[in-house]
Each structure stands twice: as structure tokens, then as C-alpha cells.
Design a protein around this motif. Structure first.
Motif, PDB file in Angstrom:
ATOM      1  N   HIS A  29       0.393  -8.783   2.539  1.00 24.84           N
ATOM      2  CA  HIS A  29       0.881  -9.375   3.985  1.00 24.84           C
ATOM      3  C   HIS A  29      -0.138  -9.105   4.825  1.00 24.84           C
ATOM      4  O   HIS A  29      -0.403  -9.957   5.884  1.00 24.84           O
ATOM      5  CB  HIS A  29       2.071  -8.892   4.473  1.00 24.84           C
ATOM      6  N   LYS A  30      -1.344  -8.290   4.395  1.00 18.99           N
ATOM      7  CA  LYS A  30      -2.258  -8.339   5.411  1.00 18.99           C
ATOM      8  C   LYS A  30      -3.487  -9.034   4.787  1.00 18.99           C
ATOM      9  O   LYS A  30      -4.641  -8.846   5.718  1.00 18.99           O
ATOM     10  CB  LYS A  30      -2.835  -6.640   5.544  1.00 18.99           C
ATOM     11  N   HIS A  55      -4.181   6.631   7.475  1.00 18.98           N
ATOM     12  CA  HIS A  55      -2.681   6.122   7.904  1.00 18.98           C
ATOM     13  C   HIS A  55      -1.705   7.135   7.204  1.00 18.98           C
ATOM     14  O   HIS A  55      -1.883   7.731   6.231  1.00 18.98           O
ATOM     15  CB  HIS A  55      -2.810   4.683   7.428  1.00 18.98           C
ATOM     16  N   ALA A  92       0.655   6.610   5.521  1.00 22.28           N
ATOM     17  CA  ALA A  92       1.069   6.191   4.081  1.00 22.28           C
ATOM     18  C   ALA A  92       0.015   6.806   3.168  1.00 22.28           C
ATOM     19  O   ALA A  92       0.345   7.099   2.048  1.00 22.28           O
ATOM     20  CB  ALA A  92       0.807   4.612   3.949  1.00 22.28           C
ATOM     21  N   ASN A 150      -7.414   1.879  10.129  1.00 28.19           N
ATOM     22  CA  ASN A 150      -6.775   0.637  10.809  1.00 28.19           C
ATOM     23  C   ASN A 150      -6.533   0.983  12.181  1.00 28.19           C
ATOM     24  O   ASN A 150      -6.276   0.007  13.056  1.00 28.19           O
ATOM     25  CB  ASN A 150      -5.266   0.483  10.091  1.00 28.19           C
ATOM     26  N   ALA A 183      -5.574  -1.174   2.298  1.00 25.76           N
ATOM     27  CA  ALA A 183      -4.906  -1.842   3.140  1.00 25.76           C
ATOM     28  C   ALA A 183      -5.860  -2.785   4.062  1.00 25.76           C
ATOM     29  O   ALA A 183      -5.561  -3.995   4.260  1.00 25.76           O
ATOM     30  CB  ALA A 183      -3.808  -0.897   3.965  1.00 25.76           C
ATOM     31  N   GLN A 184      -6.635  -2.043   4.694  1.00 23.77           N
ATOM     32  CA  GLN A 184      -7.696  -2.823   5.697  1.00 23.77           C
ATOM     33  C   GLN A 184      -8.938  -3.146   5.072  1.00 23.77           C
ATOM     34  O   GLN A 184      -9.875  -3.514   5.877  1.00 23.77           O
ATOM     35  CB  GLN A 184      -7.790  -1.849   6.989  1.00 23.77           C
ATOM     36  N   ASP A 188      -7.212   3.939  -0.087  1.00 22.62           N
ATOM     37  CA  ASP A 188      -6.276   3.013   0.708  1.00 22.62           C
ATOM     38  C   ASP A 188      -7.035   1.821   0.949  1.00 22.62           C
ATOM     39  O   ASP A 188      -7.836   1.721   1.956  1.00 22.62           O
ATOM     40  CB  ASP A 188      -5.763   3.945   1.672  1.00 22.62           C
ATOM     41  N   SER A 211      -2.049  -4.325   0.470  1.00 16.59           N
ATOM     42  CA  SER A 211      -0.685  -4.964   0.706  1.00 16.59           C
ATOM     43  C   SER A 211      -1.076  -6.478   1.065  1.00 16.59           C
ATOM     44  O   SER A 211      -2.147  -6.951   1.568  1.00 16.59           O
ATOM     45  CB  SER A 211      -0.267  -4.516   2.019  1.00 16.59           C
ATOM     46  N   THR A 260       0.792  -1.286  -0.109  1.00 19.78           N
ATOM     47  CA  THR A 260       0.080   0.033  -0.102  1.00 19.78           C
ATOM     48  C   THR A 260       0.882   1.232   0.024  1.00 19.78           C
ATOM     49  O   THR A 260       0.624   1.980  -0.640  1.00 19.78           O
ATOM     50  CB  THR A 260      -0.836  -0.013   1.310  1.00 19.78           C
ATOM     51  N   THR A 261       1.849   1.306   1.007  1.00 22.76           N
ATOM     52  CA  THR A 261       2.834   2.477   0.940  1.00 22.76           C
ATOM     53  C   THR A 261       3.271   2.710  -0.310  1.00 22.76           C
ATOM     54  O   THR A 261       3.224   4.029  -0.918  1.00 22.76           O
ATOM     55  CB  THR A 261       3.794   2.168   1.987  1.00 22.76           C
TER      56      THR A 261
HETATM   57  N1  PLP Z   1      -2.924   1.832   5.212  1.00 23.10           N
HETATM   58  C1  PLP Z   1      -3.528   1.526   5.872  1.00 23.10           C
HETATM   59  C2  PLP Z   1      -4.975   1.738   6.563  1.00 23.10           C
HETATM   60  C3  PLP Z   1      -2.845   0.385   6.970  1.00 23.10           C
HETATM   61  O1  PLP Z   1      -3.315  -0.173   7.802  1.00 23.10           O
HETATM   62  C4  PLP Z   1      -1.402   0.186   6.500  1.00 23.10           C
HETATM   63  C5  PLP Z   1      -0.570  -0.698   7.377  1.00 23.10           C
HETATM   64  O2  PLP Z   1      -0.874  -0.807   8.557  1.00 23.10           O
HETATM   65  C6  PLP Z   1      -0.938   0.682   5.468  1.00 23.10           C
HETATM   66  C7  PLP Z   1      -1.509   1.814   4.666  1.00 23.10           C
HETATM   67  C8  PLP Z   1       0.577   0.537   5.002  1.00 23.10           C
HETATM   68  O3  PLP Z   1       0.647  -0.676   4.711  1.00 23.10           O
HETATM   69  P1  PLP Z   1       1.996  -1.141   4.125  1.00 23.10           P
HETATM   70  O4  PLP Z   1       2.802  -1.079   5.278  1.00 23.10           O
HETATM   71  O5  PLP Z   1       1.891  -2.741   3.909  1.00 23.10           O
HETATM   72  O6  PLP Z   1       2.515  -0.305   2.909  1.00 23.10           O
END
Ligand code: PLP
Length: 407
Positions: free
Chosen positions: A222-223, A120, A122, A172, A199-200, A197, A220, A91-92
Motif C-alpha cells: 500500500h506504500k 519503526h 514494526a 519513515n 517499507a520506505q 525493513d 508493504s 511489512t509488519t
Molecule cells: N516500517 C516502516 C519504516 C514504516 O514506515 C511502516 C509503516 O508506516 C511499517 C514498517 C509498517 O508497515 P505496515 O503498517 O504496512 O505493515
């Protein structure tokens, strides 16, 4: 209450090997099923070579493994055109790609960038820095008292000069599930880009990118049971085609002249250098595993755990739950306990084999608005069950009794 795990713990070697562990930090990263570990080692045992570059059979096998993985991950996320899925580190990197490549080509002084208070880092810092670099105005949409995006405020903030609205699918830090289509519609009223985003979101909900309404979606691996170091950006084809590349090097070029270069077609234009084939293959196995469970069931399972956890935690004196009601929250609970710092609490829980996260959850702007430095967060996934919630609640209650006696 007896909520059974949706996925057997025995499918996850780390959890099977540590039966006492209550792993409640899946929002940070998930544990991996054997199927993912097997896919990765199988790739190295059978198909490993540098893809796209060799004319020999093994290189073709690596290319095929990489493209097949892209096809199945795009399908899982609801994108009919697999070439609009750009593999990144996660995601980042996906959000930095957009803010850098699209941002510097399209945002200028006098424009406006809108993010939300839930983001987040990111999905906050890259846009903030883009605004600082270009002279654009950076505006943050505040939340309602229940920790949800205030859509009326958002509508006011998204003015004609707004170029992008960046927001998360699910928070998150406090679990808010955002109305993605409504937010995207607000952005599109003024022709702004809607960037989500995920990621969640992607690990827990059916994404359905093609009908979601947003222009770009970051996630991402890994999540969502996959390996670290792989994730992606799905975006509309015309957006990706109109953007300049992000990184330069091998694979992303069509022709390199002495004084000018032309770019490869999608997705290669955004994937400079040797790709993470192992990661893509592992993530494809992860989405296959999630598909076999069914995303509706994944969501229902987490909702049941969150409701149960919320009800039980609410009975602990001095404990404050943050975020919206459980029915409108993703698979996590975030809370503070009066007089006990979240770091101390998480260490005390660790002594009881309970792994939770404590801190600002990479959401300092949100923590400031909530008036806290940090929270304790327990997040659930397919391998959790009600015994994890019971262990958490009794350990937190125990800590509270000990501290109440000493304060
Ligand atoms: N955005 C959200 C909502 C997240 O929870 C996270 C990671 O915790 C990220 C972005 C960043 O993800 P990554 O570290 O896998 O790039």
C-alpha cells in the motif's frame, strides 16, 4: 521553482476527484492509480476462485493470476527466484514472521539482538519481545547528530554472539537513507542475519534484492501504489528452508499424519490459508505502473521535491527540520514549529486541504532520543509537484505568524 508531477494526477481517481487536495502523506499510504483498481476488479470479473485447491479451469486461472503476480513483483524487487517472495499482509507481518519463526528457533539466552534508534515499531517491538522471551540481550545502535546510523558504534555493538541486526532501508520518521550493504557487511562479519525493513525503501528506490547484501527484506504494497493488506518478505532460499513455518493450516502442508505433519515447498510453507490474490494482482499492477515511470525517475523526482521543500521550509522562523541533509534523505520532510503542537499544525493545514501526518510516526524510541514527542511530516510521491510544496510552506508560515502574534 516549477517541478511537474512525474505521474499525471488524472491517473489517480481520488486525486482527480479532489483537485484542491495536497496529499502529503504517502509515507503512511499512497493513492492508487486507475490501473490498480482495474486490475483488482478485472480479477474478480474474470478469474476469481480459490487458487491451488480446485482442479477446474477457473481455479487454475486464479492460481495463474497469483503466481504471475508473484513473478512480476519478485522481478521488480530484484529477486531472481520468485518462490523466495512470501506474500504477507505487509511489512509488519513480514517482520513478525521472521522474529517469531526464525527467532524462536535460533535465538537463545546469551545471544545478542541489535536494532537501531531509527526503527519503526514494526522493526523494534518484535525483536525486543523476542529478546525478552528468550533471555537474549537487546541492544540499540545510537545515531549521529544528523540522524544517521553511527556505523562505528554499530561495529562495536555487533559482537560474536550477535544473531541478528535489524534495520530500516529508509526512516519513515526523519527520512534517513541507510547504507544497506555496509550494515549487512557488519552483520555478516560475525555470521548474524541482516534484516532490512524496506517499507520506505521499496516504493522509492531500486531494491535489487539479490545484490543488496541482506538476508531478508520486508515491504508493504500500500506504500507503493498497491492495495492494503498485501506485502511481502523476500529472503534467501536457505534461510526460508531452514526456518519452521509461521502459521499452520491449509496450503502450507505436504502430508498431515495423525501425529506429525510435513511442510509444503516454498513459498507455500509460509502462506497458510486462502491467499490475498486480489492484493497480489493489484500490487503487480502497481509495480508495473512504477516500472513504466522508471524507479530512477521516481527517486530523482522525490529528491527534487525534498530539496525544494527543505530550502523553503528553512526560511520559516522557529521551524526546525529534523534528519540528515536533503541530499541524503528519502522523499519526506519532518519538522517541528516552536510553540505549535504538530497535531494542531496538521489540523490547521487540513483546513487548507493539506494532508500531512503529525505524531510519533510509530518511532517512539527515536522521538525520545530527539527530545520531541511528535513531529509534523510531509511525504512526497510520484503525483506531487512543486505546488504542493508551495501550499505547505505558505500555510505553515501563516500558522507561525498567527501563533507568534498570540504567544
Ligand atoms: N516500517 C516502516 C519504516 C514504516 O514506515 C511502516 C509503516 O508506516 C511499517 C514498517 C509498517 O508497515 P505496515 O503498517 O504496512 O505493515
Amino acid at each position: 521553482m516549477n517541478i511537474k508531477p512525474l505521474a499525471p494526477r488524472s491517473d489517480f481517481p481520488l486525486l482527480a476527484g479532489d483537485p484542491k487536495l495536497h496529499y502529503l502523506d504517502s509515507a503512511a499510504t499512497t493513492q492508487k492509480p486507475q490501473a490498480v483498481l482495474d486490475a483488482i476488479s478485472g480479477y474478480y470479473e474474470r478469474d476469481n476462485a480459490n487458487p491451488h485447491r480446485g482442479a477446474y479451469t477457473l481455479s487454475a486461472a486464479a492460481t495463474e493470476a497469483y503466481q504471475t503476480a508473484r513473478d512480476s513483483i519478485a522481478r521488480f524487487l530484484g529477486a531472481a527466484d520468485p518462490d523466495t517472495l512470501i506474500f504477507t499482509r505487509g511489512t509488519t507481518e513480514s517482520l513478525n514472521l521472521l522474529a517469531t519463526a526464525w527467532g524462536h528457533a535460533n535465538v537463545k539466552k546469551g545471544d545478542r539482538i541489535v536494532v537501531t534508534r531509527l526503527e519503526h515499531h514494526a522493526n523494534f517491538v518484535p525483536w525486543q519481545q523476542l529478546a525478552l522471551a528468550t533471555g537474549a540481550e537487546f541492544r540499540i545502535c545510537e545515531l549521529t547528530a544528523e540522524g544517521e546510523i553511527d556505523l562505528a558504534k554499530l561495529s562495536e555493538l555487533v559482537t560474536k554472539n550477535t544473531k541478528v541486526v535489524a534495520f530500516g532501508h529508509v526512516s519513515n520518521a526523519i527520512g534517513t537513507v541507510n547504507p544497506v550493504a555496509e550494515i549487512a557487511a557488519i552483520a555478516h562479519r560475525v555470521g548474524a542475519l541482516a534484516v532490512c525493513d524496506g517499507a520506505q525503501g521499496a516504493p522509492h528506490l531500486t531494491v535489487g534484492f539479490d545484490s543488496l547484501g541482506v538476508d531478508a527484506y520486508a515491504f508493504s504494497g500500500h506504500k507503493m501504489l498497491g492495495p492494503m493488506g498485501i506485502g511481502g518478505l523476500i529472503a534467501k532460499r536457505d534461510l526460508l528452508e531452514s526456518m519452521p513455518p509461521y502459521q499452520m493450516g491449509g496450503d502450507m502442508i505436504a502430508l498431515v499424519g495423525d501425529n506429525a505433519t510435513t511442510w509444503n515447498v516454498l513459498p507455500h510453507k509460509f502462506e497458510a490459508g486462502t491467499p490475498n490474490v486480489e492484493g497480489a494482482v493489484g500490487l503487480a499492477a502497481a509495480v508495473g505502473y512504477l516500472e513504466s515511470l522508471g524507479m530512477d525517475k521516481v527517486h530523482a523526482h522525490e529528491t527534487a521535491l525534498v530539496r525544494y521543500a527543505t530550502e523553503r521550509l528553512a526560511t520559516i522562523e522557529d521551524l526546525t527540520l529534523l534528519g540528515p541533509p536533503a541530499v541524503r534523505r528519502g522523499g519526506l520532510v519532518s519538522f517541528t514549529l516552536r510553540d505549535v503542537h504538530p497535531h494542531d499544525l496538521s489540523q490547521l493545514l487540513d483546513a487548507e486541504n493539506i494532508a500531512v501526518r503529525a505524531g510519533h510516526h510509530c518511532a517512539q524510541p527515536l522521538m525520545r532520543a530527539l527530545g520531541v514527542n511528535a513531529t509534523t511530516r510531509a511525504s512526497f510521491y510520484v503525483y506531487n509537484d512543486s505546488s504542493d510544496v508551495d501550499a505547505l510552506v505558505s500555510a505553515v508560515a501563516h500558522v507561525r505568524e498567527r501563533f507568534a502574534a498570540t504567544v
